[in-house]
Design an enzyme around this catalytic site. Structure first.
Site, PDB file in Angstrom:
ATOM      1  N   ASP A 239       0.745  -1.206   0.118  1.00  0.00           N
ATOM      2  CA  ASP A 239       0.146   0.125  -0.068  1.00  0.00           C
ATOM      3  C   ASP A 239       0.818   1.308  -0.038  1.00  0.00           C
ATOM      4  OD1 ASP A 239      -2.421   1.810   0.275  1.00  0.00           O
ATOM      5  OD2 ASP A 239      -3.460   0.149   0.928  1.00  0.00           O
ATOM      6  N   ASP A 261       3.406   1.696  -4.971  1.00  0.00           N
ATOM      7  CA  ASP A 261       2.261   2.162  -5.872  1.00  0.00           C
ATOM      8  C   ASP A 261       2.001   1.020  -6.721  1.00  0.00           C
ATOM      9  OD1 ASP A 261       0.536   3.655  -7.338  1.00  0.00           O
ATOM     10  OD2 ASP A 261       1.373   5.545  -7.316  1.00  0.00           O
ATOM     11  N   MET A 262       0.739   0.829  -6.554  1.00  0.00           N
ATOM     12  CA  MET A 262       0.050  -0.313  -7.419  1.00  0.00           C
ATOM     13  C   MET A 262       0.014   0.067  -9.047  1.00  0.00           C
ATOM     14  SD  MET A 262      -3.728  -0.261  -6.457  1.00  0.00           S
ATOM     15  CE  MET A 262      -4.923   1.016  -6.522  1.00  0.00           C
ATOM     16  N   LYS A 275      -8.583  -7.276  -2.619  1.00  0.00           N
ATOM     17  CA  LYS A 275      -9.836  -7.100  -2.043  1.00  0.00           C
ATOM     18  C   LYS A 275     -10.596  -5.798  -2.148  1.00  0.00           C
ATOM     19  CE  LYS A 275     -11.928  -7.388   2.469  1.00  0.00           C
ATOM     20  NZ  LYS A 275     -12.200  -5.950   2.555  1.00  0.00           N
ATOM     21  N   HIS A 279     -13.133  -1.798  -7.710  1.00  0.00           N
ATOM     22  CA  HIS A 279     -14.289  -0.984  -7.761  1.00  0.00           C
ATOM     23  C   HIS A 279     -14.120   0.453  -7.585  1.00  0.00           C
ATOM     24  CE1 HIS A 279     -15.903  -0.985  -3.228  1.00  0.00           C
ATOM     25  NE2 HIS A 279     -14.884  -0.514  -3.367  1.00  0.00           N
TER      26      HIS A 279
END
Length: 374
Positions: A239, A261-262, A275, A279
């Protein structure tokens, strides 16, 4: 049909009930937007039935807002204000290819038509009065203003939250420790609830893997539950640095926290867990995240997969309370730039991200487990 214990089933049903009660105000927000945009009048002018494109043209909203209008109308049809019918000769004009849904006035929405246009007395003035607090409240985040807003070429796709506050929710969390803590505590509570059921009823999704990275895993609630259930599994929580800085110092031995950072890169692992993450992001942003996930995992033959826990709208269309909850929560997410997707919308981004196969398991009430394979 997947069999689960009665206790877990009751908990998942209770979760849907609480979510429905919590977000039911979005039905009032949707109705207020419909009144502000004069959607019932627009449909009335088209003879009582119209496609989204036709409604858009009548109310003078830019075509880029069509997906947002679809989401407003989805809430208003599920709640019974409007209904969807088969296309007719009138609605199948040059503007429509017959595949667009056609929205029709119901007795309820006919009462929204202005008195000058209808023989029936209009209740719009009364409802405008009653719903006025929703227009001024942060609960609606200026959705009507967003529909009327001309897109800025320098900031295309600006969400209502950003239009109203001049920044993103994530930037607010980064700057404000109190809001960051509130958000992280909320996500941790959700993880504690969901993982208790998931590990009791469906722990097989984690069998046979050596390593897992929980992308945007917050303070590690989900990961630590998985790590406790599978002590030999090497787990990583990824995260942003300001989030992992708040992670518990006494974490389980097989869990490590990584600041990163994804959107840039993801630590390698057999399995990536997402998870309730995708969205929050647009299709283009989801595709970028998923491409980075794909680079982090091995081939399917070598056990590589992505586990997504998220809403699949219409996962059980026979459950009207569940469907209503999914679509009103989707409208809430629209305010911050997020979106709940149906299976076809999920499939589109999976394919564009380069994945070959997926499996949806609608076994977590409001949400589903999706296994995604490279």
């Amino acid at each position: 049909m997947v069999l689960i214990s009665e206790d877990s089933r009751e908990l998942l049903q209770a979760h849907v009930e609480l979510w429905n009660q919590t977000y039911s105000f979005m039905k009032s927000v949707a109705l207020a937007v419909a009144l502000d945009l004069h959607i019932a009048d627009a449909i009335h002018r088209r003879g009582g039935a119209a496609t989204l494109s036709q409604i858009l043209g009548e109310i003078g909203v830019r075509p880029c807002k069509l997906p947002g209008l679809h989401r407003i109308m989805r809430v208003l049809t599920v709640s019974g204000t409007f209904t969807i019918v088969q296309p007719s000769a009138e609605t199948m004009s040059s503007e429509s290819d017959g595949r667009e849904p056609v929205y029709k006035l119901t007795t309820a929405s006919s009462l929204l038509v202005s008195s000058e246009s209808s023989a029936t007395a209009s209740l719009s003035p009364m409802l405008n009065h009653v719903l006025s607090p929703f227009r001024d409240s942060p609960l609606s985040m200026g959705l009507t203003a967003w529909f009327r807003h001309d897109e800025d070429e320098q900031a295309p796709g600006m969400c209502p939250f950003t239009l109203m506050y001049g920044t993103t929710l994530w930037e607010v969390c980064r700057r404000d420790d109190a809001i960051n803590a509130l958000f992280n505590n909320a996500m941790a509570a959700d993880s504690n609830f969901l993982m208790q059921i998931l590990l009791k009823e469906f722990s097989e999704v984690f069998l046979g893997i050596d390593s897992l990275v929980d992308v945007a895993g917050g303070v590690g609630g989900a990961t630590m539950a998985i790590a406790a259930a599978f002590p030999c599994l090497k787990c990583t929580v990824l995260d942003l640095p300001h989030v992992v800085a708040k992670a518990p110092s006494s974490s389980i031995g097989n869990v490590q926290f990584v600041g990163g950072d994804m959107f840039e890169s993801i630590p390698p692992a057999n399995v990536v867990l997402l998870k309730w993450i995708l969205h929050d992001w647009s299709n283009d942003e989801c595709i970028k995240i998923l491409k980075n996930c794909k680079q982090a995992i091995p081939s399917r033959d070598a056990g590589g997969k992505i586990i997504i826990i998220d809403v699949v709208v219409g996962s059980d269309s026979s459950d009207t309370k569940l469907l209503e909850t999914q679509v009103i929560y989707d409208l809430h997410l629209m305010k911050i730039g997020g979106v709940e997707r149906d299976e076809q919308e999920w499939k589109k981004i999976f394919l564009e991200a380069g994945f070959k196969d997926y499996k949806i398991m609608p076994i977590l009430g409001l949400r589903s487990i999706i296994e995604l394979y490279p």
